[in-house]
Design a protein around this motif. Structure first.
Motif, mmCIF file in Angstrom:
data_model
loop_
_atom_site.group_PDB
_atom_site.id
_atom_site.type_symbol
_atom_site.label_atom_id
_atom_site.label_comp_id
_atom_site.label_asym_id
_atom_site.label_seq_id
_atom_site.Cartn_x
_atom_site.Cartn_y
_atom_site.Cartn_z
ATOM 1 N N GLN A 52 -6.024 -2.669 8.430
ATOM 2 C CA GLN A 52 -5.176 -1.706 7.730
ATOM 3 C C GLN A 52 -6.083 -0.653 7.110
ATOM 4 O OE1 GLN A 52 -2.967 -4.516 5.272
ATOM 5 N NE2 GLN A 52 -1.334 -4.630 6.792
ATOM 6 N N SER A 53 -5.718 0.602 7.332
ATOM 7 C CA SER A 53 -6.585 1.704 6.925
ATOM 8 C C SER A 53 -5.780 2.810 6.261
ATOM 9 C CB SER A 53 -7.358 2.254 8.132
ATOM 10 O OG SER A 53 -6.479 2.647 9.160
ATOM 11 N N ARG A 54 -6.485 3.640 5.485
ATOM 12 C CA ARG A 54 -5.853 4.765 4.778
ATOM 13 C C ARG A 54 -6.440 6.078 5.275
ATOM 14 N NH1 ARG A 54 -6.188 3.084 -0.203
ATOM 15 N NH2 ARG A 54 -3.972 2.716 -0.571
ATOM 16 N N LYS A 55 -5.571 7.055 5.501
ATOM 17 C CA LYS A 55 -6.023 8.384 5.938
ATOM 18 C C LYS A 55 -6.652 9.109 4.763
ATOM 19 C CE LYS A 55 -4.491 12.535 8.374
ATOM 20 N NZ LYS A 55 -3.354 13.181 9.092
ATOM 21 N N PHE A 91 0.813 -1.218 0.000
ATOM 22 C CA PHE A 91 0.000 0.000 0.000
ATOM 23 C C PHE A 91 0.851 1.274 0.000
ATOM 24 C CE2 PHE A 91 -3.372 -2.640 2.295
ATOM 25 C CZ PHE A 91 -4.213 -2.711 1.196
ATOM 26 N N LEU A 92 2.136 1.165 0.323
ATOM 27 C CA LEU A 92 2.993 2.339 0.515
ATOM 28 C C LEU A 92 3.671 2.771 -0.786
ATOM 29 C CD1 LEU A 92 4.811 1.280 3.817
ATOM 30 C CD2 LEU A 92 2.906 2.894 3.600
ATOM 31 N N LEU A 131 -9.837 7.790 9.016
ATOM 32 C CA LEU A 131 -9.197 6.725 8.251
ATOM 33 C C LEU A 131 -10.261 5.742 7.771
ATOM 34 C CD1 LEU A 131 -7.075 7.111 11.046
ATOM 35 C CD2 LEU A 131 -5.657 6.156 9.253
ATOM 36 N N ASP A 190 4.322 8.158 5.935
ATOM 37 C CA ASP A 190 3.505 7.503 4.909
ATOM 38 C C ASP A 190 2.826 6.259 5.469
ATOM 39 O OD1 ASP A 190 4.289 9.118 2.496
ATOM 40 O OD2 ASP A 190 6.271 8.375 3.059
ATOM 41 N N GLY A 191 3.375 5.723 6.551
ATOM 42 C CA GLY A 191 2.793 4.547 7.172
ATOM 43 C C GLY A 191 3.168 4.453 8.632
ATOM 44 N N GLY A 242 -3.443 10.069 2.846
ATOM 45 C CA GLY A 242 -3.208 8.863 2.068
ATOM 46 C C GLY A 242 -2.323 7.852 2.770
ATOM 47 N N GLY A 243 -1.828 8.214 3.975
ATOM 48 C CA GLY A 243 -0.957 7.319 4.726
ATOM 49 C C GLY A 243 -1.684 6.078 5.222
ATOM 50 N N ILE A 244 -0.917 5.040 5.497
ATOM 51 C CA ILE A 244 -1.467 3.733 5.863
ATOM 52 C C ILE A 244 -1.190 3.433 7.336
ATOM 53 C CG2 ILE A 244 -1.428 1.252 5.390
ATOM 54 C CD1 ILE A 244 -2.537 2.967 3.081
#
Length: 197
Positions: free
Chosen positions: A193-196, A36-37, A169, A100-101, A130-132
């Motif tokens: 696992q989630s995305r901002k 995802f990164l 997120l 980023d994560g 968009g960070g994980i």
């Protein structure tokens, strides 16, 4: 606030824990997090333990910062090439739009249950858009100690997802399983696992 009894146990059994978790870097959950990164991502391994996952992220091309409340774990993590490890508690995280994560793999479960929502908010703040965020927790109810005295805070999947989504997120992947920990006890777990946004 860190739990002193839990830290004493990790101090005494740091090398045993490193042996127990030596294959953690082969986890499909870590592979999914990395996928995802972006290339060259700036990543925080929050509660890094002996650092195998942080080392794998560094080998994958990430710029890795790793933190843990146990000096013994930091010594082990620092031995890995490409890992910048420092001794910090969860409350020390005050970054804004930096990573980023954030990888919190079976670490936040040692925080006091009442503090976990605040820590998740700190993580959300530390992530870039968009960070994980990866969180792995043992599932259950309440707070208790395991057979060797470590403090555990338990949540059901819905509770964790609510805390994640209320901090902006979106859950994009989940996994479930069960495993044997340092205490020899079998426990169910969940990975979200989630995305901002």
């Amino acid at each position: 606030m860190s739990d002193e009894e839990t830290l004493k146990i990790y101090a005494a059994q740091a090398h045993d824990y490193a042996k127990l978790t030596r294959t953690d870097a082969d986890s499909p959950d870590l592979a999914a997090f990395l996928a995802f990164l972006p290339q060259g991502a700036h990543v925080l391994d929050l509660g890094c333990g002996p650092g195998q996952c942080a080392a794998h992220m560094a080998q994958h091309g990430c710029r890795v910062e790793a933190t843990d409340a146990s000096p013994e774990m930091i010594a082990l993590a620092s031995a890995h090439r490409g890992v910048c490890a420092r001794c910090e508690v969860f409350d020390d995280l005050d970054a804004v739009n930096r990573f980023d994560g954030v990888f919190a793999n079976f670490s936040l479960l040692h925080a006091a249950r009442k503090d976990v929502p605040r820590h998740i908010a700190q993580i959300a703040q530390a992530l870039k858009q968009g960070g994980i965020f990866h969180i792995a927790m043992k599932t259950g109810i309440g707070q208790s100690r395991d057979g060797i005295g470590r403090r555990y805070s338990y949540f059901c999947e819905a509770e964790l997802e609510e805390m994640i989504t209320m901090n902006g997120l979106d859950v994009i992947r989940r996994n479930h399983g069960a495993g044997i920990g340092l205490s020899g006890e079998i426990a169910d777990w969940v990975v979200l696992q989630s995305r901002k946004l």
